[in-house]
Design an enzyme around this catalytic site. Structure first.
Site, PDB file in Angstrom:
ATOM      1  N   LYS A 125       1.032  -1.297   0.312  1.00  0.00           N
ATOM      2  CA  LYS A 125      -0.308  -0.110   0.213  1.00  0.00           C
ATOM      3  C   LYS A 125       1.175   1.302   0.242  1.00  0.00           C
ATOM      4  CE  LYS A 125      -2.932  -2.502   3.355  1.00  0.00           C
ATOM      5  NZ  LYS A 125      -1.780  -3.236   3.536  1.00  0.00           N
ATOM      6  N   HIS A 170      -3.795   3.780   1.196  1.00  0.00           N
ATOM      7  CA  HIS A 170      -3.875   2.960   2.759  1.00  0.00           C
ATOM      8  C   HIS A 170      -5.066   3.029   3.520  1.00  0.00           C
ATOM      9  CE1 HIS A 170      -1.082   1.067   5.595  1.00  0.00           C
ATOM     10  NE2 HIS A 170      -2.427   1.178   6.050  1.00  0.00           N
TER      11      HIS A 170
END
Length: 275
Positions: free
Chosen positions: A79, A112
């Site tokens: 991420k 994220h």
């Protein structure tokens, strides 16, 4: 019914993603990350979920390289962190993650957190990485329904995955429905409520099947059509977390667990986070 560790869901672009994987959040110790990733792969796991913010991508990459399993058999997720969001900075962050992991491509790359005023530019970068075939699938993490609606209003590629906090105390029913309606695979982080497993309903169901509360929750995730990535650094727990394919919860038991919802978060609210 998901019948084994080898079973996969199919994302809306045709890519197969394992239903059960290993999460490595907060595993920073080099020896621990090495042991846990190798133990998981040895046990049969083929999905490993990391992130730039976890600061263990290099350790994950090393363990993967030494595992003896062909790269094509593995499904690796990482991420882009909040500080790196934006178009050019995301592309650079992706290259840095790829280098740390020692891989030629990533299977799933996620935003994220929905950083305001940045996640759309970040998504444009993910779309480029996807079109350039540097990543097989792209998605988001911690996106509420309104974040997804905003992103989807003018994106070229609809997210394939939304990884969110999901467990019996936070069932996210409306978000689940929205994701299902739009072909977005929901994935659970902290499915085991960060160890807060003391609940009589879950214990009673577990007793019926000779299973732990953790195993009951993971089974519930899969029967809800939610990919799950429990974290553990202990080999016996990694094994235990995959011992969930020999029983099936009844519809009534599924509803009993669903009714435990308190909209309780153990992590930050995506509308109010500060990092």
């Amino acid at each position: 019914m998901v019948k084994s560790i080898n079973d996969s869901t199919v994302l809306h672009n045709g890519v197969k993603m394992p239903w059960l994987g290993l999460g490595v959040w907060k595993v920073k110790d080099e020896e621990e990350i090495d042991l846990s990733v190798k133990a998981a792969i040895r046990a049969g796991y083929r999905s490993i979920d990391t992130a730039a913010a976890y600061k263990n991508e290099a350790g994950v990459g090393k363990a993967i390289a030494e595992s003896g399993v062909d790269r094509e058999e593995l499904f690796i997720t990482t991420k882009v962190w909040n500080a790196d969001q934006g178009y050019e900075s995301t592309l650079k962050a992706f290259d840095a993650s790829l280098e740390k992991l020692g891989l030629d491509y990533i299977d799933l790359y996620l935003i994220h957190w929905p950083v305001a005023d940045k996640y759309k530019e970040t998504w444009r970068a993910l779309e480029k990485l996807y079109k350039d075939k540097k990543v097989r699938a792209i998605g988001v993490s911690n996106f509420h329904m309104h974040h997804l609606q905003d992103l989807m209003a003018d994106c070229e590629v609809i997210p394939m995955v939304n990884q969110v906090e999901f467990h019996p105390l936070l069932t996210q029913k409306e978000l689940r429905f929205f994701c299902n309606e739009n072909g977005i695979q929901m994935e659970a982080w902290s499915p085991l409520m960060q160890g807060n497993l003391d609940h009589p309903v879950l214990a009673q169901i577990g007793g019926k099947y000779g299973k732990t509360v953790a195993q009951v929750i993971l089974r519930w995730d899969l029967q809800n059509g939610v990919v799950t990535i429990p974290k553990s650094v202990k080999e016996h727990r990694i094994q235990e977390n995959m011992d969930i394919f020999d029983f099936e919860l009844t519809e009534q038991e599924m509803e009993s667990i669903e009714s435990l919802n308190e909209n309780k978060r153990f992590g930050p609210d995506p509308d109010n986070f500060d990092f």
